[in-house]
Write an enzyme that holds these catalytic residues in place. Structure first.
Site, PDB file in Angstrom:
ATOM      1  N   ASP A   1       4.451  18.574 -58.731  1.00 48.08           N
ATOM      2  CA  ASP A   1       4.540  18.081 -59.994  1.00 48.08           C
ATOM      3  C   ASP A   1       6.128  17.608 -60.415  1.00 48.08           C
ATOM      4  O   ASP A   1       6.819  18.396 -59.985  1.00 48.08           O
ATOM      5  CB  ASP A   1       3.997  18.883 -61.253  1.00 48.08           C
TER       6      ASP A   1
ATOM      7  N   HIS B   1       6.413  22.570 -57.707  1.00 48.62           N
ATOM      8  CA  HIS B   1       7.241  21.371 -58.411  1.00 48.62           C
ATOM      9  C   HIS B   1       8.326  20.906 -57.595  1.00 48.62           C
ATOM     10  O   HIS B   1       9.047  21.688 -56.892  1.00 48.62           O
ATOM     11  CB  HIS B   1       7.876  22.025 -59.770  1.00 48.62           C
TER      12      HIS B   1
HETATM   13 ZN   LIG Z   1       4.437  19.207 -65.017  1.00 49.58          ZN
END
Ligand SMILES: [Zn+2]
Length: 429
Positions: free
Chosen positions: A228, A385
């Protein structure tokens, strides 16, 4: 003449005072900004240490994570903005602070690794302070390595039937938890966070919930990798290299503002276009993760629409036909958000295995959490991430561990719109 020059002097003094007021001294600004980054970092760790499966704690922790990223970006802009005579005193202020702040623990300094790294990358070649920044970076990486070794040693003790404690890490987290009680962090953030759980009364929402993936309904012992908040010019590329090495395909949920601007006219990918192209060349999928990463349940319908549609336009411009998946920032969605997602034929994708790379600064520990959670859940969607060095460090360790435990990997199949298990478990020679 005399009174004139006094008036001019007064004006000049006034200007000088307002200039000082508008622009604090470098040391003051750097001290304030870094203190805030470290305070947020400590709060994230306090939440992470307390969080088990609580969505509220996870949401709060991820919220602080995103806020810190914005603070860090501002601080890097401040430090690296030319001209040289401006950057030098600012960077010196940071370096002096790192030496002077004896109340900062060694782990705290990891919170500033991104600041040092990105500032260093933005300086022109041959900048007189580059070497000192590199040295500061290496010192922090050495701290991280020491904590990595502590995790490895704890795992070895655990494998031998011992307790697997991490004394150094535990000493730090005890300090952090005392300074920032979780209840107080949540109370402070309450006005900013959203308490929204969707209902099933609206058939459109019920359908969206039925379509939503948390574990992706994958077969046992199968996981899907998702990343992400990118794309990031450095870390996404490094992650792509790791995935290519193992022959794995992932989903990248992109934040629109990392791709281009919101505006009238046809969407155009103006930022990180090369990274998007590389993601697609690797056979990966891209998904929509909103434009500005807000808490969507806090927004009105028109704003939610913009957050989805502008990013959808940018993704379609980058990769026609690919963007069928949506991940709400912080996993936060309510009836309204789910309705808007469903109306656009998008599928909401959450996760059930959280690497917690948004809080945990130690790669070895992030990787072990992924492996433990995957074993515990049995299958599912893993959240990483692609905007942090620690995630890059953790990824190969996690993949190796999962392969060793016989896990298979899945990918999103563009043609069927479904998840497909890789033909054979990826092997590394
Ligand atoms: Zn996010």
């Amino acid at each position: 003449m005399h009174s004139m020059s006094r008036a001019m002097l007064a004006v000049m003094l006034f200007c000088a005072v307002t200039a000082v007021r508008a622009q604090p001294a470098p040391a003051d600004y750097v001290a304030t900004a870094t203190s805030e980054v470290i305070a947020n970092f400590r709060r994230q760790i306090a939440l992470h240490e307390a969080a088990t499966t609580s969505r509220a704690l996870t949401q709060a922790g991820q919220y602080l994570f995103f806020r810190n990223r914005q603070l860090i970006a501002q601080l890097v802009d401040y430090l690296a903005q030319p001209p040289l005579e401006q950057t030098a005193p600012r960077i010196v202020a940071l370096l002096e602070l790192l030496d002077a702040r004896s109340d900062w623990r060694d782990i705290d300094r990891i919170a500033l690794l991104g600041v040092i790294n990105e500032t260093r990358l933005r300086l022109p070649l041959g900048h007189p302070l580059a070497a000192r920044l590199t040295k500061a970076r290496e010192e922090i990486i050495a701290v991280r390595s020491a904590y990595n070794r502590e995790v490895t040693a704890a795992l070895a003790r655990r494998a031998a039937g011992g307790a697997g404690a991490r004394p150094e890490w535990n000493a730090y987290t005890a300090l952090v938890r005392e300074q920032y009680p979780v209840a107080r962090i949540l109370e402070d953030l309450k006005p900013e966070l959203a308490d929204a759980s969707p209902g099933r009364a609206d058939p459109r929402v019920a359908r969206a919930l039925d379509d939503e993936w948390s574990d992706g309904r994958l077969p046992p012992k199968t996981v899907l990798l998702t990343f992400d908040d990118g794309p990031h010019p450095q870390f996404t590329v490094e992650i792509l290299q790791i995935l290519a090495h193992y022959g794995l395909r992932a989903i990248f949920f992109e934040v629109g503002q990392n791709l281009g601007a919101a505006g009238d006219g046809p969407a155009q990918v103006t930022r990180n276009a090369a990274v998007v192209a590389e993601i697609l060349r690797g056979g990966h999928a891209i998904g929509n993760h909103s434009f500005s990463h807000p808490l969507l349940p806090k927004l009105a319908a028109a704003q939610i629409d913009d957050e989805i549609d502008v990013t959808q336009g940018l993704l379609s411009a980058a990769a026609p036909g690919h963007a069928a998946l949506f991940r709400p920032p912080y996993g936060a969605r309510n009836d309204l958000v789910l309705g808007e997602i469903a109306e656009r034929g998008l599928r909401s994708v959450l996760w059930n295995i959280d690497s917690r790379d948004w809080a945990d600064p130690i790669p070895q520990s992030i990787a072990q959490r992924v492996i433990d959670e995957a074993e515990h859940e049995g299958r599912g969607i893993i959240l990483f991430h692609d905007i942090h060095g620690r995630s890059v460090q953790a990824l190969p360790i996690a993949i190796e561990g999962l392969l060793k435990r016989g896990f298979h990997f899945a990918h999103w199949d563009k043609d069927s719109g479904a998840l497909a298990v890789d033909a054979a478990p990826a092997k590394k020679e």
